[in-house]
Design a protein around this motif. Structure first.
Motif, mmCIF file in Angstrom:
data_model
loop_
_atom_site.group_PDB
_atom_site.id
_atom_site.type_symbol
_atom_site.label_atom_id
_atom_site.label_comp_id
_atom_site.label_asym_id
_atom_site.label_seq_id
_atom_site.Cartn_x
_atom_site.Cartn_y
_atom_site.Cartn_z
ATOM 1 N N VAL A 211 42.359 53.541 41.231
ATOM 2 C CA VAL A 211 41.662 52.793 40.175
ATOM 3 C C VAL A 211 40.897 51.616 40.771
ATOM 4 O O VAL A 211 39.743 51.353 40.404
ATOM 5 N N THR A 212 41.520 50.906 41.716
ATOM 6 C CA THR A 212 40.870 49.749 42.323
ATOM 7 C C THR A 212 39.635 50.159 43.114
ATOM 8 O O THR A 212 38.560 49.549 42.977
ATOM 9 N N LEU A 213 39.770 51.191 43.939
ATOM 10 C CA LEU A 213 38.625 51.655 44.722
ATOM 11 C C LEU A 213 37.506 52.152 43.820
ATOM 12 O O LEU A 213 36.322 51.912 44.086
ATOM 13 N N THR A 214 37.873 52.832 42.732
ATOM 14 C CA THR A 214 36.864 53.329 41.793
ATOM 15 C C THR A 214 36.151 52.175 41.114
ATOM 16 O O THR A 214 34.917 52.119 41.064
ATOM 17 N N VAL A 218 32.413 51.532 41.712
ATOM 18 C CA VAL A 218 31.481 51.939 40.662
ATOM 19 C C VAL A 218 30.745 50.743 40.065
ATOM 20 O O VAL A 218 29.520 50.768 39.902
ATOM 21 N N VAL A 219 31.483 49.670 39.739
ATOM 22 C CA VAL A 219 30.846 48.512 39.091
ATOM 23 C C VAL A 219 29.768 47.889 39.985
ATOM 24 O O VAL A 219 28.611 47.741 39.555
ATOM 25 N N PRO A 220 30.089 47.516 41.251
ATOM 26 C CA PRO A 220 29.032 46.932 42.087
ATOM 27 C C PRO A 220 27.879 47.889 42.377
ATOM 28 O O PRO A 220 26.719 47.464 42.410
ATOM 29 N N MET A 221 28.186 49.181 42.588
ATOM 30 C CA MET A 221 27.117 50.137 42.896
ATOM 31 C C MET A 221 26.190 50.327 41.708
ATOM 32 O O MET A 221 24.964 50.418 41.860
ATOM 33 N N THR A 222 26.762 50.400 40.498
ATOM 34 C CA THR A 222 25.934 50.522 39.291
ATOM 35 C C THR A 222 25.051 49.292 39.134
ATOM 36 O O THR A 222 23.842 49.394 38.871
ATOM 37 N N CYS A 223 25.670 48.110 39.300
ATOM 38 C CA CYS A 223 24.900 46.868 39.194
ATOM 39 C C CYS A 223 23.812 46.802 40.258
ATOM 40 O O CYS A 223 22.675 46.373 39.980
ATOM 41 N N ALA A 269 30.204 45.160 50.172
ATOM 42 C CA ALA A 269 30.110 46.403 50.927
ATOM 43 C C ALA A 269 30.986 46.364 52.172
ATOM 44 O O ALA A 269 31.681 47.333 52.497
ATOM 45 N N LEU A 270 30.982 45.234 52.874
ATOM 46 C CA LEU A 270 31.786 45.119 54.098
ATOM 47 C C LEU A 270 33.285 45.151 53.796
ATOM 48 O O LEU A 270 34.060 45.804 54.496
ATOM 49 N N ILE A 271 33.693 44.464 52.726
ATOM 50 C CA ILE A 271 35.123 44.333 52.435
ATOM 51 C C ILE A 271 35.708 45.607 51.855
ATOM 52 O O ILE A 271 36.801 46.050 52.239
ATOM 53 N N SER A 278 38.297 45.361 61.478
ATOM 54 C CA SER A 278 39.442 44.579 61.947
ATOM 55 C C SER A 278 39.820 43.522 60.919
ATOM 56 O O SER A 278 38.975 43.039 60.164
ATOM 57 N N LYS A 279 41.097 43.151 60.917
ATOM 58 C CA LYS A 279 41.594 42.167 59.959
ATOM 59 C C LYS A 279 40.898 40.828 60.139
ATOM 60 O O LYS A 279 40.601 40.132 59.160
ATOM 61 N N VAL A 280 40.608 40.463 61.390
ATOM 62 C CA VAL A 280 39.947 39.185 61.666
ATOM 63 C C VAL A 280 38.555 39.158 61.046
ATOM 64 O O VAL A 280 38.147 38.170 60.419
ATOM 65 N N LEU A 281 37.797 40.260 61.184
ATOM 66 C CA LEU A 281 36.441 40.321 60.639
ATOM 67 C C LEU A 281 36.461 40.312 59.117
ATOM 68 O O LEU A 281 35.669 39.603 58.472
ATOM 69 N N VAL A 282 37.371 41.087 58.528
ATOM 70 C CA VAL A 282 37.484 41.128 57.063
ATOM 71 C C VAL A 282 37.835 39.745 56.523
ATOM 72 O O VAL A 282 37.273 39.286 55.514
ATOM 73 N N THR A 283 38.760 39.062 57.199
ATOM 74 C CA THR A 283 39.157 37.719 56.771
ATOM 75 C C THR A 283 37.976 36.759 56.848
ATOM 76 O O THR A 283 37.758 35.944 55.935
ATOM 77 N N ALA A 284 37.199 36.846 57.923
ATOM 78 C CA ALA A 284 36.033 35.972 58.078
ATOM 79 C C ALA A 284 35.011 36.208 56.969
ATOM 80 O O ALA A 284 34.473 35.252 56.391
ATOM 81 N N VAL A 285 34.756 37.475 56.668
ATOM 82 C CA VAL A 285 33.810 37.817 55.601
ATOM 83 C C VAL A 285 34.329 37.327 54.251
ATOM 84 O O VAL A 285 33.586 36.778 53.431
ATOM 85 N N GLN A 286 35.635 37.510 54.017
ATOM 86 C CA GLN A 286 36.239 37.086 52.753
ATOM 87 C C GLN A 286 36.194 35.568 52.595
ATOM 88 O O GLN A 286 35.901 35.054 51.504
#
Length: 323
Positions: A211-214, A218-223, A269-271, A278-286
């Protein structure tokens, strides 16, 4: 830190089964931040204070200046409120973790972070789409703009983004925290988000993950596709304009919006579409998304906007130069 667990027992046809319920979580925080806590604390505190000040100034300036009581600035006011709220979801707790080394967050606090992160994040996504539609109507259909984008329509559209997003966040939060958490309570992240939290569940997480992935897909891609369609039409309309001054003004307004939206959708898109980062990159982006972007939005919208600059000068009692 010791795990504080509340024990209870439940009688069933299988016999007496002992369960434990997690009453709080421990946030591990930013990875590889040992020795950098003071520098990070000062940096993030400065960003957070600039976010609050910048967005409050934008909000106050628009309210105080009748010339800015238009649909575009009405939506910008909503964005300022969202940026203040969005940066306040994780930043205060992260600052507490860095300065006081207090990594414990209550179950209710964790639920609040999950709810408001997805509530405000979804609202921003929908609001950016509304702002693109507003620019499309203003540039492509200028004669019908005031008739179509009247205050009743604008209020209805804005309210719709908030209400729809509240349902979206409620469903995700409910699915996340109806799962049993009966083991470790250590969240390997700097704030409570769905995926780091559900890793700790002692039950099948297929439904909530799907449900979360959907939803977050879906919401950001539609927007994004609606946004893209609006701006393709806008670009063609700008190119057809006879007035160079009109082209510059329209392009300047749209450039600010494009910059903000590119930052938002790029981070999403990245997250959420690159699970192997990598966890470090995801954390930096977040962190950039949660702390830096809400601070940049007021600057992006005011740097090339003479109307907002004039309203800010008027707000602080300065003279508004005539151009």
């Amino acid at each position: 830190l010791p795990l504080l667990l509340l024990s209870f027992s439940n009688e069933s046809h299988m016999g007496l089964v002992n369960h434990t319920v997690v009453t709080h979580f421990i946030l591990l925080g930013i990875p590889n931040a040992d020795g950098l806590q003071t520098i990070l604390f000062i940096t993030f505190l400065a960003f957070y204070l600039c976010t609050l000040l910048g967005n409050l100034l934008i909000f106050s300036a628009i309210l105080a200046d009748p010339h800015l009581h238009t649909p575009m600035y009405f939506f910008l006011c909503n964005l300022s409120v969202l940026d203040i709220g969005f940066s306040s979801i994780s930043t205060p707790k992260m600052l507490t973790n860095l300065w006081f080394q207090s990594r414990v967050i209550s179950l209710g606090g964790c639920m609040s972070q999950v709810f408001f992160y997805h509530f405000l994040g979804s609202t921003k996504c929908l609001l950016y789409t509304l702002m693109a539609y507003d620019r499309y109507m203003a540039i492509c259909h200028p004669l019908r703009y005031r008739l179509i984008m009247n205050w009743r329509v604008c209020a209805f559209l804005a309210a719709g983004t908030w209400i729809t997003s509240s349902f979206h966040a409620t469903i995700l939060t409910r699915l996340t925290f109806t799962l049993p958490y009966c083991g470790s309570n250590v969240v390997d992240y700097f704030f409570c988000d769905i995926f780091p939290v559900v890793k700790l569940a002692c039950a099948d997480t297929y439904v909530i993950e799907t449900v979360t992935l959907t939803n977050t897909g879906v919401v950001p891609m539609t927007c994004f596709h609606l946004f893209l369609a609006s701006y393709i039409r806008i670009i063609f309309s700008i190119l057809k304009m006879n007035s160079s001054a009109g082209r510059r003004k329209a392009a300047s307004t749209c450039a600010s919006h494009l910059t903000v939206v590119t930052l938002f959708f790029g981070q999403c898109a990245l997250i959420y579409t690159q699970p192997h980062l990598s966890k470090v990159l995801v954390t930096a982006v977040q962190i950039f998304s949660n702390v830096v972007t809400p601070m940049l939005n007021p600057a992006i919208y005011t740097l090339r906007n003479k109307e907002v600059k004039a309203a800010l000068r008027k707000l602080r009692g300065g003279q508004m130069p005539e151009h």
